[in-house]
Design a protein around this motif. Structure first.
Motif: not given
Length: 336
Positions: A108-119
Motif C-alpha cells: 500500500a505504501y509503495e502505491r502511495g498510501a498514507i500511513l497513520l499511527g497512534f501512540d
C-alpha cells in the motif's frame, strides 16, 4: 461525484478498540459536516473498513471483541490510507509483525498510501521497517524500545503530531483529532478541514497544535522534503534557527532548498520562520499582557525592533495595536 477515499483501520489482538472506533466515527462525521447531510452513504468522504489478519473476531486490550469487516488482502487495489490504532506493550521488546501484514503495508505504501499511527501503534509501524529514516512521535514510555530496536527511526515523543511525507503519527486524544483533520485537508481541502476541526476540537488548543493547523494551507504541495522542513520550523521557530538549519533538516544544499521552498510554499524559508513566530506572537498578545519585548524573545526574535518590523509586515499593524484590537473584541457589548 468523487469516490470516497478508501481507509483501512487495522485491528488485531490487543488493539485499543475505542480509538479504532473513534477514528472511524470522526472520518464519518467529516462527511456529514462537509455535505450537511445525515445520510451516511450519500455524504461519505471516506469509505472506512476495519481490516484484520482474518475475518475472525479479535480481542482488544480490554477484552472487547472486534469483528473485522474483512481480512487484509495482498491482491486488488490497496487502501489509500492505513490507520494503526494504539496498542499497549508491557516492555521494550521488539514487536512481532505478521508477514502478510507487513506485505500489505509495504504494498500500500509503495502505491502511495498514507500511513497513520497512534501512540503504541507507531511501534507496530516501526516493526514493519517503513518508518526507517522518518521522524515520528509516540508514547514517551516507548523511548527505550525505539532506541534498542528501531534506531533508524527519529523518535520525537515530546511532539504531539508529526507529519513526515506520507507518514503521520500522533500521541494523545486531541492530536489524534488533528491527524484526522490532516487527512480531511489532504484529500478535500482546507475549508472541509476547518469545518471538521471547529466541530470536533473546539477547545482552544496549545500553540504547537494551532500552528500545525494554521499553516496546513501552506503545505498543499507535493514536495515531501519541503513539508518536512516546514514541520521542523514549526517545532523550533522560537529557538535560534536559520534557513541553513532547515536545509540541513531536509538534507539539501542551501541553494536547492531555497529554490524548492519558494516554489512549493510561495514564500521564502526566512519569511516562513517569521510567519510562524508572528502567529505565535498573536496568540500571546491575545492571551496576556506584559512587555512586547518579552513576547518577542519568547517567539524567537532577538530584539523588539526586529519583532515589530516582522509583525507590521505580516499583520499591517503594530503588536500593541493588535493587542488593543483583540482586547476590544473580548469586551462584552453594551446592552440598550
Amino acid at each position: 461525484m468523487r469516490k470516497p477515499v478508501q481507509v483501512s483501520i487495522y485491528v488485531d489482538e490487543g488493539c485499543w478498540a475505542g480509538v479504532a472506533i473513534l477514528i472511524k466515527e470522526l472520518l464519518v462525521i467529516a462527511g456529514t459536516l462537509h455535505s450537511r447531510n445525515f445520510d451516511l452513504d450519500a455524504s461519505a468522504l471516506f469509505q472506512i473498513t476495519l481490516a484484520g489478519p482474518s475475518e475472525a473476531a479479535v480481542r482488544s486490550f480490554t477484552g472487547t471483541m472486534i469483528t473485522p469487516d474483512q481480512a487484509i488482502r495482498n491482491s486488488g487495489p490497496p487502501p489509500q490510507v492505513i490507520v494503526i490504532p494504539p496498542y499497549y506493550f508491557f516492555d521494550a521488546q521488539a514487536v512481532p509483525v505478521r508477514a502478510n501484514f507487513r506485505r500489505w503495508l509495504v504494498r500500500a505504501y509503495e502505491r502511495g498510501a498514507i500511513l497513520l499511527g497512534f501512540d503504541g501503534g507507531v511501534r507496530v509501524l516501526a516493526a514493519s521497517g517503513l518508518l526507517d529514516g522518518h521522524e515520528v512521535t509516540g508514547n514517551l514510555s516507548d523511548q527505550k524500545a525505539f532506541a534498542q530496536h528501531y534506531s533508524p527511526v527519529r523518535f520525537s515523543p515530546h511532539v504531539p503530531l508529526v507529519t513526515d511525507g506520507r507518514i503521520v503519527t500522533a500521541t494523545g486524544t486531541a492530536p489524534s483529532m488533528d491527524a484526522c483533520a490532516y487527512l480531511v485537508n489532504h484529500f478535500y481541502g482546507e475549508a472541509a478541514a476547518h469545518k471538521f476541526s471547529r466541530y470536533t476540537n473546539p477547545v482552544r488548543r496549545p500553540v504547537y497544535e494551532r500552528t500545525e493547523l494554521i499553516d496546513v494551507v501552506l503545505k498543499n504541495h507535493a514536495d515531501h522534503r519541503i513539508r518536512q522542513a516546514q514541520e521542523f520550523i514549526e517545532r523550533h521557530f522560537n529557538q535560534d534557527i536559520s534557513v541553513e538549519d532547515a536545509a540541513r533538516r531536509a538534507a539539501m544544499s542551501l541553494r536547492n532548498f531555497t529554490r524548492r521552498f519558494h516554489t512549493a510554499v510561495g514564500m521564502t524559508a526566512l519569511n516562513y520562520i517569521s510567519h510562524c513566530r508572528v502567529e505565535h506572537a498573536k496568540k500571546m498578545l491575545e492571551l496576556r499582557g506584559g512587555p512586547v519585548l518579552q513576547v518577542a524573545l519568547e517567539c524567537g526574535f532577538n530584539n523588539e525592533a526586529s519583532f515589530r518590523r516582522a509583525f507590521h509586515q505580516i499583520c499591517e499593524q503594530t503588536p500593541m495595536q493588535y493587542r488593543k484590537a483583540s482586547m476590544m473584541k473580548k469586551k462584552p457589548s453594551a446592552t440598550p
